[in-house]
Design an enzyme around this catalytic site. Structure first.
Site, mmCIF file in Angstrom:
data_model
loop_
_atom_site.group_PDB
_atom_site.id
_atom_site.type_symbol
_atom_site.label_atom_id
_atom_site.label_comp_id
_atom_site.label_asym_id
_atom_site.label_seq_id
_atom_site.Cartn_x
_atom_site.Cartn_y
_atom_site.Cartn_z
ATOM 1 N N ASP A 66 17.539 -15.000 -23.061
ATOM 2 C CA ASP A 66 16.964 -14.451 -21.676
ATOM 3 C C ASP A 66 17.587 -13.114 -21.441
ATOM 4 O OD1 ASP A 66 17.120 -17.300 -21.834
ATOM 5 O OD2 ASP A 66 15.990 -17.288 -20.243
ATOM 6 N N GLU A 90 11.725 -13.320 -20.103
ATOM 7 C CA GLU A 90 11.251 -13.720 -18.648
ATOM 8 C C GLU A 90 11.860 -13.083 -17.384
ATOM 9 O OE1 GLU A 90 10.902 -17.497 -17.246
ATOM 10 O OE2 GLU A 90 13.196 -17.833 -17.197
ATOM 11 N N ASN A 91 13.233 -12.649 -17.784
ATOM 12 C CA ASN A 91 13.952 -12.171 -16.583
ATOM 13 C C ASN A 91 14.358 -10.725 -16.670
ATOM 14 O OD1 ASN A 91 15.662 -15.239 -16.965
ATOM 15 N ND2 ASN A 91 14.381 -14.965 -15.068
ATOM 16 N N HIS A 102 9.487 -18.213 -15.279
ATOM 17 C CA HIS A 102 9.152 -17.028 -14.400
ATOM 18 C C HIS A 102 8.164 -16.067 -15.006
ATOM 19 C CE1 HIS A 102 12.603 -17.656 -11.856
ATOM 20 N NE2 HIS A 102 13.463 -17.785 -12.726
ATOM 21 N N HIS A 152 16.887 -20.651 -21.082
ATOM 22 C CA HIS A 152 16.650 -20.973 -19.681
ATOM 23 C C HIS A 152 18.010 -21.070 -18.980
ATOM 24 C CE1 HIS A 152 15.014 -22.300 -15.791
ATOM 25 N NE2 HIS A 152 15.740 -23.412 -15.951
#
Length: 271
Positions: free
Chosen positions: A8, A39-40, A68, A178
């Site tokens: 991530d 996603e971040n 997210h 995650h």
């Protein structure tokens, strides 16, 4: 084929470190394909269309998402124009975007990328195993595709391990994302699939899973609402793993952690 999967990407610190190093890593390691969970990447929450394009233009071949995925509403209407950005395949039917993509490399080889979200301690979504089965039914590893990467965006180690063993021999790599903490269990499973429970994150590890420490700890101590979490802005560690596959079968022949910069001990694959 040599594949690099990056965990991530968290905030500016993480994405700047990835973009600064990627060209050199591709050359040094003779990489054919780079997949990153992003996603971040936009201020620690979600992914903007522009940052998606920056990553794709900067050397990332495919992007996976997670819980997210919809934090940046502007991404929703852009997903059809960004086929290499993949959201979890087990969102309900009719959700914007797609849960997999096939990337055709300059050499002509094809790589399938699948993203699913776990259901233990996560949002209740459709069956992720059925979603993967439906996608894999359309492809043949070592035939119509030369490699396949499955990103399992999930909270629990047990659920990720279940995916690893179930799809052993059917994909090249099962990797968890995650939790933002790299696990030390990278290996090749009995059927030839590379596996790691979590690839970690690309971000500042002097933090609480990529967020500034003070606000996160204050919330734990006081149990009262705090200001919105902000991603830590210190020097990032780029964390992931590298896999080498057999072109004839699509299965893994080598797997090694990849870590560069920041606070964690660096680990550069020596294939």
């Amino acid at each position: 084929m040599r594949l690099l999967f990056l965990g991530d990407i968290v905030g500016r610190s993480g994405r700047d470190a990835v973009l600064a190093g990627l060209k050199g890593w591709r050359e040094q390691l003779s990489l054919d394909m780079v997949v990153a969970n992003a996603e971040n990447a936009s201020h620690g929450f979600g992914l903007s269309p522009q940052i998606a394009r920056d990553l794709l233009d900067g050397g990332v071949d495919a992007i996976t998402l997670g819980n997210h995925a919809w934090d940046r509403k502007d991404l929703i209407g852009q997903l059809d124009q960004l086929p290499a950005v993949v959201r979890p395949a087990n969102y309900p039917e009719g959700t914007p975007g797609h849960g997999s993509c096939v990337v055709t490399l300059p050499c002509g080889r094809k790589v399938l990328v699948i993203n699913v979200m776990g259901r233990v301690f996560m949002d209740a979504l459709d069956d992720p195993f059925r979603a993967v089965d439906t996608i894999l039914a359309k492809h043949r590893l070592g035939g119509t595709i030369h490699a396949a990467v499955l990103d399992v965006h999930a909270e629990t180690t047990s659920e990720k391990m279940g995916f690893g063993h179930l799809y052993d021999g059917r994909v090249s790599l099962v990797v968890g994302t995650h939790t933002h903490v790299p696990t030390a269990d990278h290996r090749i499973l009995k059927g030839g699939t590379a596996y790691q429970t979590d690839a970690g994150m690309c971000g500042d590890y002097d933090s609480v899973i990529g967020m500034e420490k003070e606000n996160a700890i204050r919330k734990m101590l006081k149990k009262v609402p705090t200001d919105r979490f902000q991603p830590a802005g210190g020097k990032a560690t780029v964390s992931g793993l590298m896999v080498e596959t057999d072109d004839a079968t699509g299965l893994a022949i080598r797997v090694c952690p990849f870590r560069q910069g920041g606070d964690l001990l660096s680990s550069m694959p020596n294939f």
